[in-house]
Design a protein around this motif. Structure first.
Motif, short mmCIF file in Angstrom:
data_model
loop_
_atom_site.label_atom_id
_atom_site.label_comp_id
_atom_site.label_asym_id
_atom_site.label_seq_id
_atom_site.Cartn_x
_atom_site.Cartn_y
_atom_site.Cartn_z
N GLY A 14 0.84 -1.20 0.00
CA GLY A 14 0.00 0.00 0.00
C GLY A 14 0.87 1.24 0.00
O GLY A 14 1.80 1.36 0.81
N THR A 17 -2.34 6.73 2.21
CA THR A 17 -2.13 7.76 3.24
C THR A 17 -1.20 7.30 4.36
O THR A 17 -0.23 7.99 4.69
N ILE A 18 -1.50 6.15 4.94
CA ILE A 18 -0.73 5.76 6.13
C ILE A 18 0.72 5.43 5.77
O ILE A 18 1.64 5.71 6.54
N ASP A 40 1.93 -1.43 -4.81
CA ASP A 40 0.56 -0.88 -4.91
C ASP A 40 0.03 -1.22 -6.30
O ASP A 40 0.78 -1.12 -7.29
N VAL A 41 -1.23 -1.60 -6.36
CA VAL A 41 -1.84 -1.91 -7.67
C VAL A 41 -1.98 -0.65 -8.53
O VAL A 41 -2.07 -0.75 -9.75
N LEU A 45 0.47 5.83 -8.68
CA LEU A 45 0.84 6.09 -7.29
C LEU A 45 2.18 5.43 -6.97
O LEU A 45 3.07 6.05 -6.36
N ILE A 78 -3.15 -0.91 4.41
CA ILE A 78 -4.27 -0.91 3.46
C ILE A 78 -5.58 -0.99 4.26
O ILE A 78 -5.54 -1.08 5.49
N ASP A 80 -8.88 -1.94 6.32
CA ASP A 80 -9.05 -2.96 7.37
C ASP A 80 -9.51 -4.32 6.81
O ASP A 80 -9.08 -5.37 7.27
N HIS A 83 -6.73 -6.60 5.70
CA HIS A 83 -5.59 -6.89 6.59
C HIS A 83 -5.32 -8.39 6.73
O HIS A 83 -4.19 -8.84 6.50
N GLU A 100 -1.31 -2.82 10.06
CA GLU A 100 -2.03 -1.70 10.67
C GLU A 100 -3.16 -2.20 11.57
O GLU A 100 -3.69 -3.29 11.39
N LYS A 101 -3.54 -1.36 12.51
CA LYS A 101 -4.70 -1.66 13.35
C LYS A 101 -5.96 -1.26 12.59
O LYS A 101 -5.85 -0.38 11.72
N MET A 129 0.46 1.97 17.35
CA MET A 129 1.72 2.71 17.58
C MET A 129 1.70 3.56 18.84
O MET A 129 2.74 4.01 19.29
N ALA A 180 -6.56 3.30 -7.06
CA ALA A 180 -6.30 2.64 -5.77
C ALA A 180 -7.35 1.56 -5.51
O ALA A 180 -8.52 1.74 -5.84
N LEU A 181 -6.90 0.46 -4.92
CA LEU A 181 -7.81 -0.66 -4.63
C LEU A 181 -8.47 -0.43 -3.28
O LEU A 181 -7.79 -0.28 -2.25
N ARG A 182 -9.80 -0.40 -3.29
CA ARG A 182 -10.55 -0.18 -2.04
C ARG A 182 -11.55 -1.32 -1.88
O ARG A 182 -11.99 -1.91 -2.87
N HIS A 202 -7.82 2.13 18.81
CA HIS A 202 -6.78 2.81 19.61
C HIS A 202 -7.19 2.85 21.08
O HIS A 202 -6.40 2.54 21.97
N1 LIG Z 1 -2.02 3.86 13.12
C1 LIG Z 1 -2.77 4.92 12.85
O1 LIG Z 1 -2.93 5.83 13.62
C2 LIG Z 1 -3.49 4.95 11.54
C3 LIG Z 1 -3.85 6.18 10.96
C4 LIG Z 1 -4.49 6.15 9.74
C5 LIG Z 1 -4.82 4.95 9.12
N2 LIG Z 1 -4.46 3.78 9.72
C6 LIG Z 1 -4.83 2.49 9.13
O2 LIG Z 1 -4.32 2.41 7.81
C7 LIG Z 1 -5.20 1.62 7.02
C8 LIG Z 1 -5.65 2.40 5.80
O3 LIG Z 1 -4.54 2.89 5.14
P1 LIG Z 1 -4.68 4.05 4.06
O4 LIG Z 1 -5.61 5.09 4.58
O5 LIG Z 1 -3.32 4.41 3.66
O6 LIG Z 1 -5.43 3.26 2.89
P2 LIG Z 1 -5.66 3.74 1.38
O7 LIG Z 1 -6.86 3.02 0.94
O8 LIG Z 1 -5.54 5.23 1.29
O9 LIG Z 1 -4.37 3.17 0.63
C9 LIG Z 1 -4.15 1.81 0.48
C10 LIG Z 1 -3.37 1.58 -0.79
O10 LIG Z 1 -3.07 0.20 -0.85
C11 LIG Z 1 -3.31 -0.28 -2.16
N3 LIG Z 1 -3.68 -1.68 -2.06
C12 LIG Z 1 -4.71 -2.22 -1.35
N4 LIG Z 1 -4.73 -3.54 -1.48
C13 LIG Z 1 -3.69 -3.87 -2.29
C14 LIG Z 1 -3.18 -5.10 -2.78
N5 LIG Z 1 -3.75 -6.28 -2.48
N6 LIG Z 1 -2.10 -5.07 -3.61
C15 LIG Z 1 -1.52 -3.91 -3.91
N7 LIG Z 1 -1.96 -2.70 -3.48
C16 LIG Z 1 -3.02 -2.69 -2.66
C17 LIG Z 1 -4.41 0.59 -2.72
O11 LIG Z 1 -4.35 0.65 -4.13
C18 LIG Z 1 -4.14 1.94 -2.05
O12 LIG Z 1 -3.35 2.78 -2.86
C19 LIG Z 1 -6.40 1.30 7.88
O13 LIG Z 1 -6.29 -0.01 8.38
C20 LIG Z 1 -6.32 2.31 9.00
O14 LIG Z 1 -6.88 1.84 10.21
C21 LIG Z 1 -3.81 3.77 10.90
#
Ligand SMILES: NC(=O)c1ccc[n+]([C@@H]2O[C@H](COP(=O)([O-])OP(=O)(O)OC[C@H]3O[C@@H](n4cnc5c(N)ncnc54)[C@H](O)[C@@H]3O)[C@@H](O)[C@H]2O)c1
Length: 357
Positions: A14, A17-18, A40-41, A45, A78, A80, A83, A100-101, A129, A180-182, A202
């Motif tokens: 992924g 964002t995270i 990332d697919v 990106l 990626i 939840d 996961h 990730e949680k 974290m 992006a894959l959602r 959290h």
């Molecule tokens: N620890 C924290 O405080 C905190 C803060 C924010 C988010 N998070 C966690 O982060 C996770 C979400 O992350 P995000 O917001 O970056 O997600 P996102 O959806 O913005 O990005 C995920 C990326 O992963 C790629 N992806 C998904 N599955 C894939 C696969 N099988 N193969 C290749 N690429 C793949 C998607 O194309 C996408 O670009 C959640 O679980 C959320 O709980 C944690």
């Protein structure tokens, strides 16, 4: 690879964002781990993140990254819903996992993952974290070593109505992709469920980290003017009791913290918006010396500290300081029990729940 270089070689799944805000930078800052591959697919990106972070490899296909012997461990950032399936693939490919949680979205899938982790010699850590917030870590140590028996704990996690404004000012400017894959059906639309999984994970983990295993919950929930509140009475396995408050969002600044009352002392804490990378203000009172103490926590890059600790466990066998797979399951049970309690109005035992939030 790790033996040659002394640093754990990370593949991140992924580039969203995270990963951009936390994990890729953590790889660059960690003393004992480094970025080896990204995946990332979404090709656009992937290309943009590759240009900034310069991994040795960039993969569109996760299976290809897992087949690369240069990857020691994957960091899964990626949605939840993905996961557990992606963590299972990594374990089956012989890779350590920092996921990730929350650990997953149902208790059953988390338990299946736990069985496979246990059968392997691999490390799986959950990305709670906040355990690496030096203030919270100090509170944990005080509770373990000095405070004696726990009487009661109150913890609150109240997201701010100004959260995005503050966070976006301090995070790197995000790159996103239409490709992006959602997960199907946008699970985030069910706000009650989404807030519990993303923020409740959290709060529940902090309550468990400080107070130990939770055995039952009795929860109330209210929604007004677009704000959501859960008030939850909890019972710990130790016999201590607690009160949790999850609010999304309070009409004020970020409001998070806890109070702990014990036999030989107490703890109070104020926690900041995590993206400020500022340690919680923690004050402990120890009845042994009659003094208050306040740790500074000068290095509060939670995500870097989390990654370094994960790498130390893998490279040197040091005990895991982060949340393990059992913690992930117990957090899922607690969140599920809270949801069932809101639905039924009853006190719910964590041991009795199944399904998910
Ligand atoms: N620890 C924290 O405080 C905190 C803060 C924010 C988010 N998070 C966690 O982060 C996770 C979400 O992350 P995000 O917001 O970056 O997600 P996102 O959806 O913005 O990005 C995920 C990326 O992963 C790629 N992806 C998904 N599955 C894939 C696969 N099988 N193969 C290749 N690429 C793949 C998607 O194309 C996408 O670009 C959640 O679980 C959320 O709980 C944690």
């Amino acid at each position: 690879m790790k033996q040659e270089q002394g640093k754990l070689q990370i593949g991140t799944l992924g580039c969203g964002t995270i990963s951009q805000a936390a994990h890729l930078e953590a790889c660059a800052r960690a003393g004992n781990a480094e970025l080896y591959a990204i995946c990332d697919v979404a090709e656009d990106l992937l290309d943009r993140v590759k240009a900034v972070h310069q991994p040795k490899k960039a993969y569109i296909n996760y299976d290809d990254m897992l087949a690369d012997p240069g990857v020691d461990a994957v960091v899964i950032g990626i949605a939840d819903q993905f996961h557990v399936p992606m963590a299972l693939k990594a374990i089956r490919a012989g890779k350590h996992v920092l996921v990730e949680k929350p650990l997953g979205v149902t208790i059953q899938e988390c338990e299946q993952l736990e069985a496979e982790v246990r059968a392997s010699e691999l490390v799986l850590q959950v990305g709670n974290m906040k355990r690496f917030d030096p203030g919270i870590a100090y509170a944990h140590q005080f509770i373990q070593e000095e405070m004696g028996e726990l009487l009661a704990l109150k913890a609150w996690y109240c997201d701010s109505t100004y959260r995005y404004q503050v966070t976006e000012n301090v995070m790197p400017v995000m790159v996103s992709s239409e490709a992006a894959l959602r997960p199907e059906g946008n699970p985030k639309l069910d706000r009650q469920r989404y807030y519990m999984l993303t923020h409740g994970s959290h709060l529940v983990d902090t309550a468990r980290f400080l107070g130990g295993d939770i055995v039952s919950v009795h929860a109330w929930h209210v929604q007004k003017f677009g704000a959501y509140n859960w008030m939850i009475t909890i019972e710990y396995a130790s016999g201590a009791i607690g009160q949790l408050d999850l609010t999304v969002a309070v009409r004020m600044d970020w409001h998070e913290g806890f109070q702990v009352y014990g036999e030989q002392g107490s703890v109070t804490a104020k926690t900041y918006n995590p993206w400020l990378f500022k340690a919680s203000d923690v004050e402990v009172f120890s009845a042994r010396d009659g003094l208050y103490r306040r740790p500074l926590g000068e290095d509060a890059h939670f995500f870097k500290l989390q990654l370094e600790s994960f790498a130390n466990t893998i490279l040197h066998g040091t005990p895991m300081k982060g949340a393990n797979v059992q913690d992930g399951i117990q957090a899922m049970r607690a969140m599920t029990a809270i949801a069932r309690s809101v639905e039924t109005g009853e006190k719910i035992w964590l041991a009795d729940v199944s399904g998910g939030v």
